[in-house]
Design a protein around this motif. Structure first.
Motif, mmCIF file in Angstrom:
data_model
loop_
_atom_site.group_PDB
_atom_site.id
_atom_site.type_symbol
_atom_site.label_atom_id
_atom_site.label_comp_id
_atom_site.label_asym_id
_atom_site.label_seq_id
_atom_site.Cartn_x
_atom_site.Cartn_y
_atom_site.Cartn_z
ATOM 1 N N ASP A 117 -4.814 -2.786 -5.306
ATOM 2 C CA ASP A 117 -4.086 -3.069 -3.996
ATOM 3 C C ASP A 117 -4.825 -4.303 -3.490
ATOM 4 O OD1 ASP A 117 -2.055 -3.052 -1.996
ATOM 5 O OD2 ASP A 117 -2.994 -1.181 -0.906
ATOM 6 N N THR A 118 -4.024 -5.071 -3.282
ATOM 7 C CA THR A 118 -4.618 -6.490 -2.519
ATOM 8 C C THR A 118 -4.133 -6.708 -1.034
ATOM 9 O OG1 THR A 118 -2.955 -7.916 -3.109
ATOM 10 C CG2 THR A 118 -4.587 -7.593 -4.536
ATOM 11 N N GLN A 172 -2.352 1.184 7.635
ATOM 12 C CA GLN A 172 -2.861 0.012 8.271
ATOM 13 C C GLN A 172 -2.964 -1.162 7.174
ATOM 14 O OE1 GLN A 172 -4.567 0.190 11.547
ATOM 15 N NE2 GLN A 172 -3.346 1.964 11.633
ATOM 16 N N SER A 212 0.680 -1.190 0.089
ATOM 17 C CA SER A 212 -0.046 -0.035 -0.027
ATOM 18 C C SER A 212 0.845 1.209 0.134
ATOM 19 C CB SER A 212 -0.901 0.061 1.166
ATOM 20 O OG SER A 212 -1.519 -1.114 1.237
ATOM 21 N N THR A 222 -4.373 -3.571 4.543
ATOM 22 C CA THR A 222 -5.570 -3.365 3.749
ATOM 23 C C THR A 222 -6.585 -4.334 3.924
ATOM 24 O OG1 THR A 222 -3.751 -2.723 2.008
ATOM 25 C CG2 THR A 222 -5.733 -3.312 1.168
HETATM 26 MG MG MG Z 1 -2.027 -2.834 2.317
#
Ligand code: MG
Ligand code: GTP
Lengths: 757, 245
Positions: free
Chosen positions: B75-76, B50, B34, B52
């Motif tokens: 974004d996973t 934080q 992230s 994700t």
């Molecule tokens: Mg993340």
């Protein structure tokens, strides 16, 4: 000439010489009139220029030949100088003096005659001149008249020319104004073409024409709002521009609709600046915008639906990625893939719509027109379009779910899978709600599906719990550990909890977390607890030797241990703990009674507690000294046995701590009973002869603290004892003992509390 | 008017593109996926990142040589519990940014699993770029560059180290993937016209394509593919850290 008075040179000379003499005698002779007259004459000055001139003329007139001087005789004809030859000195002068007058007159006459003659000529000439002048005057007068006439007539001309010039200026001004006016208030042929012709594509030229038309109308409106009110021209302009403008909007609409139909068929969309501008312009015509967007929406719905179906059944190019349906047998993957596809589509669709309306996702407006950019309105459009575009996907989604997923889940009867699916759906429900709003069709459909999935799951665990309640224990199975049914059930519960744990997003508060799982716990745990207790009680009736109390505690503790891994089970664990505590209390009473019996003090203690005060203990059957002696002996033996530290019965409890606790509580009660017995025996009223010897004959020799030591409990309990002794009467003590025997921990706590308060 | 015109220009610059590509960013939890993305899209380090939850979407347009490429970025979550959700997002991705943490050996040893997932779930043409993140923490390094580089070569993926904290090499992996994808399109192994390929033409490219031959890449290669011969992409090398938009 009149002043010319001819004088002889000698007299002049005399006069000259006498002047100085006269000066000398001036004063003496001044009063005499004669002398005055004389002096006046003599005083006459001949030295003036005139006099000198006259004299010079004279001398020339009478010039001597020797001196080349000739005196011209005033005769007519060619002047013959008077050649006088002085033969005798002074002769000439005398003659001159004599003839002067005549000479002079002659000369004068001659001069006058010449004058006359010359003037006669002049006169003749002047006469001729006069004639000429007269003629000239006539001509001049004539010319003047002519000139006046001409002037008169040219003035008119000039005036007319001036007027014409002014007129021309005016006309020219008017022309400029009109040109400006036309330029400002009418559209050029090219502009008209841009607005109306299909051959001119929508582009800058078109937009400029639109802008101009708008501006013309605006200006016109301003003008007509003035004092003069609406003019015919103004009205005409308004009418024609209105038509043009509408043509323009129609053209935009056509363009948009076409474009939307065309590009709307792509799975990925991009918004061209022209399209964006057309949308911005159409916002002034909401009905047209609605129409255009409807076209867009229709195409998008169809496009997304067919893309979705393609993804479901055909997959990507040449089958990669695989069609989603290929994994329909794996419901988690199937549902997950479908929803992920929808989610990604929503993200792309939203980006498309945001750029179509010119909003950036962070709310920043990009290249927007100032006036009507209320973001809320655009958001509303976007929301509605999104809702419509993805709404169509609900049909295959729902169908896929009910045909594939529900069936699969039912056939597999797997609660875990159904729970996983329900949680996955719940996850996407939250995601979609955030993206497209709660009221969007997709959200409501997803909610429906999610509810169904949860219902399937709840039904399945309900059914699972019901199978539990149908179970009957094997009466001949002596084991006291939780039965397989409970183990299997717990395993399912464990997995369900695992799934729930991993479905938490980390954003929920404790109440939410608990609330999300309480129903599951109620459905799965309560029947298990009830099943254990009910079955055990039945089995205990049939098999009294089978230790149902220990079994129940073992089962409950097992369930408790299963739950304890997850925090969201706190509430249920507290409930179970209550049951466990009750069961412990029951077992503790049972156990301490047993211990008392095994230790041989049961009957003695009973008698001590219940005998009438007026009857001494030593007279009662079980407490007669001999019987008491026997009982004490047995107690002593029991004390040296293994049972003091370890209860064979309690060793079946799976929780070792519980075993220790219950047994200790029993020992405490035992110690208290022993103490009570000692005290009774020592009482004189009970009439024992050698009470101390009797008690001292066997271990622990009537010494309670020794007993505490043997039990390994001494210090604390002794202190408590002493404080008890100080405060309490016999009866109270009895109650205390019972209480402590039942649940040592509890009563200790409550005592502590009451003491504090 | 003038200001408006200017804005319209700016908009055009911002909005139009030649290609649209879908990427996924994968790797163990806490490796900095992230943060990497945040730096790429916001040009700043993401404080207090934080874990994700599920997947998050963002996008950015980049320039690669003459081409403007819009990237749709997914974004996973790296946490195991989200694996069942995130796996569904691999399908139809054209590029994958596979991230490990150079200060966490486990995140490196698990790469095989991530790559296998990506290769089976995404399209077979998936371009993978391996990123060793947190290169700023040299002192805590647990994975040597050489080792990771070898692994990348063995598994046929691109590789580089980056730092989402300092911004070093943050853009490079995305551009690297884009370039590889453009090359795949050029060589004909990837067809942006087909749905599910993870790539599609943007309006800019389409306009260009429409104006000449449907098969031509316009200014992409300067010559039509059908006229044969090996066509080389004229993609200029980019300057890492250079900014667009
Ligand atoms: Mg993340
Ligand atoms: N020093 C340093 N720390 C970084 C870097 N990148 C990320 N971090 C830190 O690493 C932690 C995890 O970063 P995230 O980006 O949230 O990790 P993630 O991979 O997205 O994790 P999941 O979302 O759980 O999969 C955060 O505390 C960041 O501050 C980096 O380049 N250098």
């Amino acid at each position: 000439m009149a002043s010319l008075s001819p004088r002889t040179p000698s007299s002049i000379a005399r006069t000259n010489s006498s002047q100085s003499e006269r000066k000398a005698s001036w004063t003496a002779q001044s009063r005499n009139p004669v002398s005055q007259r004389l002096s006046k004459v003599l005083g006459t000055n001949f030295d003036s220029e005139d006099t000198r001139q006259a004299l010079r003329t004279l001398s020339e007139l009478y010039a001597t030949t020797s001196k080349g001087k000739e005196v011209q005789a005033p005769t007519s004809g060619p002047t013959q100088p008077m050649v006088l030859t002085e033969t005798v000195p002074g002769e000439l002068a005398a003659r001159a003096r004599k003839n002067l007058r005549r000479d002079m007159e002659l000369q004068l006459a001659e001069g006058s005659r010449k004058f006359l003659q010359a003037l006669g000529e002049v006169d003749t000439k002047l006469g001729a001149l006069q004639t000429h002048v007269a003629a000239m005057r006539t001509s001049c007068d004539e010319a003047e008249t002519q000139l006046a006439l001409t002037n008169e007539s040219s003035k008119l001309l000039l005036e007319r020319a001036g007027n014409l010039r002014d007129e021309r200026q005016e006309v020219e001004d008017k022309k400029t104004i009109i040109t400006l006016f036309l330029a400002r208030f009418t559209l050029t042929e090219l502009e008209l073409q841009a607005l109306t012709s299909r051959d001119v594509p929508i582009g800058q030229r078109f937009f400029d024409a639109m802008d101009k038309t708008e501006r013309i109308r605006e200006d016109c409106r301003v003008l007509m709002a003035g004092e003069d009110g609406s003019t015919k021209a103004g009205l005409e302009i308004m009418a024609s521009t209105s038509t043009h403008l509408e043509d323009g909007y129609e053209k935009i609409l056509r363009y948009c609709s076409n474009e939307f139909r065309k590009v709307g068929r792509d799975s990925q969309l991009e918004v061209s600046p022209v399209m964006k501008q057309t949308i911005q312009r159409l916002r002034k015509r909401p009905e047209l915008l609605t129409e255009a967007l409807s076209a867009l929406s229709e195409t998008r719905q169809a496009t997304l639906l067919s893309s979705f179906i393609a993804a479901l059944t055909r997959g990507g190019p040449s089958g990669y990625p695989r069609p989603i349906e290929l994994h329909a047998h794996d419901p988690m993957r199937y549902v997950g893939d479908m929803l992920a596809w929808v989610h990604q589509t929503i993200a792309a669709e939203r980006e498309f719509l945001e750029s179509l309306f010119g909003i950036k996702s962070d709310g920043r407006m990009v290249g927007s027109v100032r006036n009507f950019s209320s973001k809320a309105e655009e958001e509303e459009w976007i929301r509605e379009l999104m809702d419509l575009a993805v709404g169509k996907l609900c049909v295959p989604l729902k169908a896929g779910f009910s045909v594939r997923v529900q069936q699969t889940v039912r056939s597999q009867e797997s609660n875990i899978v159904s729970y996983k699916i329900a949680n996955l759906l719940q996850f996407y429900l939250m995601t979609m709600r955030r993206t497209i709003g709660e009221d969007a069709l997709l959200s409501t459909t997803l909610k429906e599906i999610t509810d169904v999935a949860y219902k399937v799951f709840y039904d399945s665990i309900e059914a699972q719990s019901q199978t539990l309640s149908r179970i009957r224990f094997d009466l001949d199975d002596p084991s006291l550990t939780p039965p397989n049914a409970i183990l299997d059930h717990s395993q399912i519960l464990r997995e369900v909890m695992q799934v729930y744990q991993s479905s938490l997003l980390g954003t929920e508060d404790e109440d939410e977390i608990n609330a999300g799982f309480n129903q599951v716990l109620d459905i799965m745990v309560d029947p298990a607890v009830q099943m254990c207790i009910a079955n055990s009680e039945e089995k205990m009736k049939a098999r009294p030797r089978w230790d149902g109390q220990v079994f129940i505690l073992n089962c409950l503790c097992y369930l408790q241990s299963v739950l304890s891994t997850f925090e969201f089970t706190t509430q249920k664990r507290a409930e179970i703990q209550k049951t466990i505590d009750q069961r412990i209390a029951l077992l503790t009473t049972e156990h301490s009674d047993n211990v008392l019996r095994d230790a041989g003090l049961w009957e003695v203690a009973e008698t001590c507690k219940h005998h009438e005060t007026d009857e001494p203990l030593s007279r009662l059957p079980s407490t007669q000294p001999a019987d008491l002696q026997r009982a004490l002996q047995r107690f002593s033996m029991w004390l040296s046995g293994l049972d003091v530290v370890h209860s064979p019965r309690l060793s079946h409890l799976t929780v070792q701590k519980m075993h220790t606790q219950i047994h200790q509580d029993a020992l405490v009660r035992l110690a208290k009973e022993y103490k009570m017995i000692c005290e009774e025996v020592k009482k004189p009223a009970n009439r024992y002869e050698a009470a101390a010897t009797l008690l001292g004959s066997e271990r622990p020799f009537g010494q309670v603290h020794l007993l505490w030591q043997i039990f390994g409990l001494e210090d604390k309990e002794e202190e408590e004892e002493s404080s008890d002794e100080g405060e309490d009467e016999d009866e109270d003590e009895e109650e205390d003992t019972e209480e402590e025997g039942e649940g040592e921990g509890d009563s200790e706590e409550s005592e502590g509390e009451s003491e504090e308060s | 008017m003038a200001i408006n015109d200017y804005e319209a220009d700016a908009t055009e610059l911002l909005e139009t593109y030649d290609f649209l590509m879908k990427y996924i960013v994968i790797g163990e939890a806490g490796t900095g996926k992230s943060c990497l993305l945040h730096h790429f899209t916001h040009n700043s380090f993401k404080d207090h990142s934080q874990h994700t939850i599920g997947v998050e979407f963002s996008s950015r347009t980049v320039k690669l040589g003459e081409k403007r490429i819009k990237l749709q970025l997914w974004d996973t979550a790296g946490q195991e519990r989200f694996r069942s959700v995130t796996r569904s997002y691999y399908r139809g991705a054209a590029g994958a940014i596979l991230v490990y943490d150079i200060t966490n050996r486990d995140s490196f040893t698990n790469l095989g699993r991530w790559l296998a997932d990506a290769r089976t779930l995404a399209s077979p043409n998936l371009v993978v770029v391996l990123v060793g993140n947190k290169s700023d923490r040299e002192d805590d390094r647990e994975v040597e560059w050489a080792e990771a580089s070898r692994w990348a070569a063995e598994n046929d993926v691109h590789f580089l180290e980056a730092s989402s904290l300092t911004g070093e090499n943050v853009e490079a992996p995305f551009l690297m993937a884009a370039r590889a994808i453009l090359l795949a399109i050029e060589s004909g192994t990837l067809d942006p016209e087909k749905a599910g390929s993870g790539v599609s033409y943007g309006d800019r490219a389409l306009r260009r394509v429409n104006s000449s031959s449907r098969l031509s890449f316009g200014s992409l290669s300067g010559s039509a593919r059908r006229r044969g011969g090996a066509v080389k992409l004229k993609v200029k090398s980019w300057i890492p850290g250079s900014k667009c938009c």
